[in-house]
Design a protein around this motif. Structure first.
Motif, PDB file in Angstrom:
ATOM      1  N   VAL A  23     120.118 -24.970  21.027  1.00 39.49           N
ATOM      2  CA  VAL A  23     118.810 -24.531  20.375  1.00 39.49           C
ATOM      3  C   VAL A  23     118.229 -25.897  19.605  1.00 39.49           C
ATOM      4  N   THR A  25     114.756 -27.185  17.654  1.00 42.77           N
ATOM      5  CA  THR A  25     113.527 -26.919  16.679  1.00 42.77           C
ATOM      6  C   THR A  25     113.382 -27.919  15.723  1.00 42.77           C
ATOM      7  N   THR A  65     117.443 -23.804  11.952  1.00 48.69           N
ATOM      8  CA  THR A  65     116.742 -23.235  12.673  1.00 48.69           C
ATOM      9  C   THR A  65     115.801 -21.984  12.182  1.00 48.69           C
ATOM     10  N   ILE A  75     110.532 -23.368  19.235  1.00 47.74           N
ATOM     11  CA  ILE A  75     111.819 -23.393  19.531  1.00 47.74           C
ATOM     12  C   ILE A  75     112.152 -23.527  21.234  1.00 47.74           C
TER      13      ILE A  75
END
Length: 192
Positions: A23, A25, A65, A75
Motif C-alpha cells: 500500500v 500513500t 495510511t 492510494i
C-alpha cells in the motif's frame, strides 16, 4: 502494460490469491514522507466489485495510511506475482477509512474470510480510478511457505484492553504530524 476497465472475475481471483500486497500513500506536502506498507494474511483483502476493493486494517505501530487518506485520499495498492506468470498489478484510487464503529462496517466486514482479529482498527476501502498491469520480469520467484501467525497470537495474548490507548498514543498522528486518529479517539477506541 495493459489498462483494465475495472476488475473482472479472473483478475479478482488472482488478486485475492496473492499472499502479500503493498500500500502506497503520501501527504500533499512535498516535504512529507511517502509511505509504503506491506499487507498480508489470507482473507484480509476483498474485491467488492469492478471498481471497489478493501482490506482489513489493524492497530499497529503507526497510522500513516489513515493520516494520508484523511488528508487527500490518494492510494495505490500493488500486487506482484512471486510465482507463475511474472506480473505486477497496480490499483490506483481514492481511499477512505471505515472505522469499526461506523454504521457500514459490519456489512463490509462480511466480505472478508479472515475472522480471527482482536485489534482491528478499520477497513480501508478504495474506489478505483485505474487498474493496470505491467511485467514483473525483475521480480524474483519465491515460494510462499505460510502466513505468519505472530500478529494474531500477539493480539490474542494481549487482549483488546492495551489497544484502547492506541488512537491517542501510537496511532494519533503520522510521522509528519498529520492527524490520524487523535481527533477520532472515542470512535476508534477498541472495546474492552
Amino acid at each position: 502494460m495493459h489498462v483494465y476497465d475495472g476488475i473482472d472475475d479472473r483478475l479478482a481471483q488472482w488478486l485475492t490469491s496473492q499472499p502479500v500486497f503493498f500500500v502506497g500513500t503520501a501527504p500533499l506536502g512535498g516535504d512529507g514522507h511517502v509511505n509504503v506498507s506491506p499487507k498480508g494474511m489470507a482473507g484480509t483483502f476483498a474485491v467488492f466489485d469492478r471498481r471497489r476493493v478493501g482490506y482489513l486494517d489493524y492497530y499497529g505501530s503507526g497510522s500513516e495510511t489513515i493520516a494520508h487518506l484523511r488528508e487527500n485520499g490518494r492510494i495505490t495498492l500493488m500486487f506482484a506475482a512471486f510465482d507463475g506468470r511474472p506480473t505486477i498489478v497496480r490499483l490506483y484510487g481514492k481511499g477512505r477509512i471505515v472505522l469499526t464503529q461506523d454504521e457500514e462496517f459490519q456489512s463490509l466486514r462480511t466480505a472478508f474470510p479472515k475472522q480471527r482479529v482482536v485489534a482491528q482498527r478499520a477497513i480501508v476501502m478504495v474506489e478505483l480510478d485505474r487498474v493496470s498491469d505491467s511485467c514483473g520480469y525483475a521480480v524474483p520467484r519465491m515460494d510462499f511457505v505460510a502466513d505468519r501467525t505472530v500478529l494474531d497470537l500477539r493480539q490474542e495474548k494481549k487482549g483488546p484492553v492495551p489497544y484502547r490507548a492506541y488512537p491517542e498514543t501510537k496511532n494519533a498522528q503520522s510521522i509528519d504530524g498529520l492527524p490520524a486518529l487523535e481527533d477520532l479517539v472515542e470512535r476508534t477506541r477498541p472495546p474492552g
